[in-house]
Design a protein around this motif. Structure first.
Motif, PDB file in Angstrom:
ATOM      1  N   HIS A 199      -0.562  15.493  -1.231  1.00 14.28           N
ATOM      2  CA  HIS A 199       0.571  16.220  -0.685  1.00 14.28           C
ATOM      3  C   HIS A 199       1.817  15.347  -0.852  1.00 14.28           C
ATOM      4  O   HIS A 199       1.924  14.279  -0.251  1.00 14.28           O
ATOM      5  CB  HIS A 199       0.322  16.540   0.790  1.00 14.28           C
ATOM      6  N   SER A 200       2.757  15.799  -1.660  1.00 16.92           N
ATOM      7  CA  SER A 200       3.889  14.952  -2.035  1.00 16.92           C
ATOM      8  C   SER A 200       4.716  14.495  -0.842  1.00 16.92           C
ATOM      9  O   SER A 200       5.150  13.328  -0.790  1.00 16.92           O
ATOM     10  CB  SER A 200       4.795  15.686  -3.039  1.00 16.92           C
ATOM     11  N   ILE A 201       4.957  15.362   0.136  1.00 18.04           N
ATOM     12  CA  ILE A 201       5.805  14.983   1.261  1.00 18.04           C
ATOM     13  C   ILE A 201       5.077  14.013   2.182  1.00 18.04           C
ATOM     14  O   ILE A 201       5.670  13.048   2.679  1.00 18.04           O
ATOM     15  CB  ILE A 201       6.275  16.231   2.037  1.00 18.04           C
ATOM     16  N   ALA A 202       3.792  14.240   2.412  1.00 14.19           N
ATOM     17  CA  ALA A 202       3.012  13.269   3.172  1.00 14.19           C
ATOM     18  C   ALA A 202       2.978  11.928   2.449  1.00 14.19           C
ATOM     19  O   ALA A 202       3.055  10.857   3.069  1.00 14.19           O
ATOM     20  CB  ALA A 202       1.594  13.793   3.391  1.00 14.19           C
ATOM     21  N   ASN A 203       2.897  11.970   1.112  1.00 12.27           N
ATOM     22  CA  ASN A 203       2.881  10.733   0.333  1.00 12.27           C
ATOM     23  C   ASN A 203       4.195   9.974   0.432  1.00 12.27           C
ATOM     24  O   ASN A 203       4.223   8.748   0.319  1.00 12.27           O
ATOM     25  CB  ASN A 203       2.566  11.039  -1.131  1.00 12.27           C
ATOM     26  N   MET A 204       5.303  10.702   0.619  1.00 19.84           N
ATOM     27  CA  MET A 204       6.592  10.016   0.797  1.00 19.84           C
ATOM     28  C   MET A 204       6.523   9.058   1.980  1.00 19.84           C
ATOM     29  O   MET A 204       6.978   7.909   1.901  1.00 19.84           O
ATOM     30  CB  MET A 204       7.700  11.034   1.035  1.00 19.84           C
ATOM     31  N   GLY A 205       5.961   9.534   3.092  1.00 23.87           N
ATOM     32  CA  GLY A 205       5.830   8.678   4.262  1.00 23.87           C
ATOM     33  C   GLY A 205       4.862   7.537   4.016  1.00 23.87           C
ATOM     34  O   GLY A 205       5.138   6.385   4.360  1.00 23.87           O
ATOM     35  N   THR A 206       3.725   7.849   3.416  1.00 24.70           N
ATOM     36  CA  THR A 206       2.720   6.820   3.130  1.00 24.70           C
ATOM     37  C   THR A 206       3.297   5.721   2.249  1.00 24.70           C
ATOM     38  O   THR A 206       3.159   4.520   2.544  1.00 24.70           O
ATOM     39  CB  THR A 206       1.502   7.446   2.434  1.00 24.70           C
ATOM     40  N   PHE A 207       3.964   6.105   1.179  1.00 26.26           N
ATOM     41  CA  PHE A 207       4.495   5.118   0.241  1.00 26.26           C
ATOM     42  C   PHE A 207       5.652   4.313   0.835  1.00 26.26           C
ATOM     43  O   PHE A 207       5.762   3.103   0.605  1.00 26.26           O
ATOM     44  CB  PHE A 207       4.942   5.798  -1.050  1.00 26.26           C
ATOM     45  N   SER A 208       6.522   4.978   1.594  1.00 25.37           N
ATOM     46  CA  SER A 208       7.638   4.258   2.213  1.00 25.37           C
ATOM     47  C   SER A 208       7.127   3.174   3.148  1.00 25.37           C
ATOM     48  O   SER A 208       7.620   2.035   3.139  1.00 25.37           O
ATOM     49  CB  SER A 208       8.532   5.237   2.985  1.00 25.37           C
ATOM     50  N   MET A 209       6.127   3.507   3.953  1.00 28.29           N
ATOM     51  CA  MET A 209       5.566   2.535   4.892  1.00 28.29           C
ATOM     52  C   MET A 209       4.827   1.420   4.152  1.00 28.29           C
ATOM     53  O   MET A 209       4.927   0.245   4.509  1.00 28.29           O
ATOM     54  CB  MET A 209       4.627   3.236   5.863  1.00 28.29           C
ATOM     55  N   ALA A 210       4.082   1.787   3.108  1.00 24.21           N
ATOM     56  CA  ALA A 210       3.327   0.782   2.353  1.00 24.21           C
ATOM     57  C   ALA A 210       4.259  -0.197   1.659  1.00 24.21           C
ATOM     58  O   ALA A 210       3.978  -1.402   1.585  1.00 24.21           O
ATOM     59  CB  ALA A 210       2.419   1.471   1.342  1.00 24.21           C
ATOM     60  N   LEU A 211       5.384   0.294   1.147  1.00 27.81           N
ATOM     61  CA  LEU A 211       6.335  -0.591   0.469  1.00 27.81           C
ATOM     62  C   LEU A 211       6.943  -1.601   1.437  1.00 27.81           C
ATOM     63  O   LEU A 211       7.115  -2.778   1.097  1.00 27.81           O
ATOM     64  CB  LEU A 211       7.438   0.242  -0.194  1.00 27.81           C
ATOM     65  N   LEU A 212       7.251  -1.161   2.654  1.00 29.01           N
ATOM     66  CA  LEU A 212       7.870  -2.068   3.626  1.00 29.01           C
ATOM     67  C   LEU A 212       6.859  -2.965   4.335  1.00 29.01           C
ATOM     68  O   LEU A 212       7.241  -3.984   4.912  1.00 29.01           O
ATOM     69  CB  LEU A 212       8.669  -1.269   4.664  1.00 29.01           C
ATOM     70  N   SER A 213       5.594  -2.594   4.309  1.00 30.16           N
ATOM     71  CA  SER A 213       4.574  -3.451   4.928  1.00 30.16           C
ATOM     72  C   SER A 213       3.968  -4.414   3.915  1.00 30.16           C
ATOM     73  O   SER A 213       3.043  -5.156   4.249  1.00 30.16           O
ATOM     74  CB  SER A 213       3.471  -2.598   5.560  1.00 30.16           C
ATOM     75  N   HIS A 214       4.490  -4.391   2.686  1.00 29.94           N
ATOM     76  CA  HIS A 214       4.066  -5.317   1.621  1.00 29.94           C
ATOM     77  C   HIS A 214       2.550  -5.266   1.401  1.00 29.94           C
ATOM     78  O   HIS A 214       1.868  -6.283   1.388  1.00 29.94           O
ATOM     79  CB  HIS A 214       4.501  -6.751   1.959  1.00 29.94           C
ATOM     80  N   GLY A 215       2.066  -4.032   1.210  1.00 34.12           N
ATOM     81  CA  GLY A 215       0.635  -3.849   1.035  1.00 34.12           C
ATOM     82  C   GLY A 215       0.157  -3.868  -0.401  1.00 34.12           C
ATOM     83  O   GLY A 215      -0.998  -3.517  -0.667  1.00 34.12           O
ATOM     84  N   GLY A 216       1.008  -4.234  -1.345  1.00 35.11           N
ATOM     85  CA  GLY A 216       0.599  -4.332  -2.743  1.00 35.11           C
ATOM     86  C   GLY A 216       1.044  -3.173  -3.599  1.00 35.11           C
ATOM     87  O   GLY A 216       0.849  -3.187  -4.822  1.00 35.11           O
ATOM     88  N   LEU A 217       1.641  -2.158  -3.000  1.00 31.34           N
ATOM     89  CA  LEU A 217       2.143  -1.011  -3.760  1.00 31.34           C
ATOM     90  C   LEU A 217       3.503  -1.347  -4.352  1.00 31.34           C
ATOM     91  O   LEU A 217       4.335  -1.992  -3.722  1.00 31.34           O
ATOM     92  CB  LEU A 217       2.272   0.202  -2.838  1.00 31.34           C
ATOM     93  N   THR A 218       3.767  -0.876  -5.582  1.00 31.72           N
ATOM     94  CA  THR A 218       5.076  -1.066  -6.195  1.00 31.72           C
ATOM     95  C   THR A 218       5.867   0.240  -6.150  1.00 31.72           C
ATOM     96  O   THR A 218       5.299   1.321  -6.020  1.00 31.72           O
ATOM     97  CB  THR A 218       4.947  -1.515  -7.658  1.00 31.72           C
ATOM     98  N   PHE A 219       7.182   0.129  -6.263  1.00 32.16           N
ATOM     99  CA  PHE A 219       8.046   1.303  -6.243  1.00 32.16           C
ATOM    100  C   PHE A 219       7.718   2.228  -7.415  1.00 32.16           C
ATOM    101  O   PHE A 219       7.682   3.454  -7.265  1.00 32.16           O
ATOM    102  CB  PHE A 219       9.510   0.872  -6.314  1.00 32.16           C
TER     103      PHE A 219
END
Length: 277
Positions: A199-219
């Motif tokens: 779900h793209s909108i749910a993923n927006m929240g997931t990715f935004s949080m993951a990027l700021l928590s430095h969990g290994g995800l890239t932009f």
């Protein structure tokens, strides 16, 4: 009979575009709020999944809770991109709006949802919530997994996700009691969460949080997923629900069925004449 729901959806699509045209700031705010509502529920979902991972019902409880987000959005008249894929597809197929108007509303709503997800993530960041999420937290691991899938997998999971979400909304439109609507949306939305669709909108929240928590995800990984999940969501909501049910319930066919039903009814009995006094 699906025709009344088709007409109700078309009227809703027209109202949404009219609001965007007449008061774009107010429409955008509704989209921002939807992004915020869904993103806070996203964090709860991942937190439940993380904290209950040792129990057999952890994923069940987390997936059941997610439907609360859609319920809040529906009952607060907020604007969610994915459900609007369905509404505006129906209104355009019915001639209430045009397809260029539909695309314009989708773009504005999508941007508003994204802003909402980023704003909510910023609030969580400054509140110190995201600092406590280690790299092995379910949110961070889930975000990386989503981004590492093949493009076609993300796309088809996106179709399935919004097919289910819009079915939840479609079912709710046929119910009158608020409690029944909430229960229906929670139970139907459970399907896409439990099966891990995109779900793209749910993923927006997931990715935004993951990027700021430095969990290994890239932009770049986040954008990659959003491109294909968004395209899949449009197809799932607009084609598999909106246009599908509009095709099943065209106005001409509905009128023909009503006429056929009328012919099958026995003629009305004439009332006896009143006796003369």
């Amino acid at each position: 009979m699906e025709r009344p729901i088709v007409e109700k959806s078309a009227a809703s699509g027209l109202r949404k575009f009219s609001l965007l045209k007449e008061d774009p700031g107010r429409y955008l705010m509704r989209a921002v709020l939807a992004g915020m509502y869904l993103s806070i529920v996203v964090l709860v979902y991942w937190s439940l999944l993380n904290n209950l991972h040792d129990t057999p019902f952890g994923k069940v409880l987390a997936s059941l809770f997610f439907g609360v987000g859609l319920s809040v959005i529906v009952f607060t008249n907020s604007e969610l991109f994915t459900s609007n894929n369905m509404y505006l597809a129906v209104s355009s197929a019915e001639g209430k709006t045009s397809w260029p108007q539909t695309v314009a509303l989708w773009v504005v709503c999508y941007l508003g949802n994204l802003i909402g997800a980023v704003v909510l993530t910023a609030l969580l960041y400054f509140a110190g919530v995201l600092d406590s999420l280690p790299p092995e937290h379910a949110l961070n691991q889930g975000a990386v997994h989503k981004a590492e899938q093949a493009a076609q997998v993300i796309f088809f999971k996106g179709i399935l996700a919004n097919w289910v979400v819009c079915l939840a909304v479609w079912v709710a439109l046929q119910l009158k009691e608020d409690l029944a609507k909430i229960v229906a949306m929670i139970l139907v939305v459970f399907i896409f969460l439990y099966l891990g669709f995109e779900h793209s909108i749910a993923n927006m929240g997931t990715f935004s949080m993951a990027l700021l928590s430095h969990g290994g995800l890239t932009f770049g990984q986040a954008v990659y997923n959003l491109i294909f999940s968004t395209l899949g969501n449009v197809v799932g909501g607009a084609v598999f629900v909106g246009l599908a049910y509009r095709y099943l319930s065209p106005e001409a066919m509905d009128q023909a069925e009503a006429a056929e039903a009328a012919r099958e009814l026995p003629p009305p009995r004439k009332a006896p004449k009143a006796a003369a006094h």
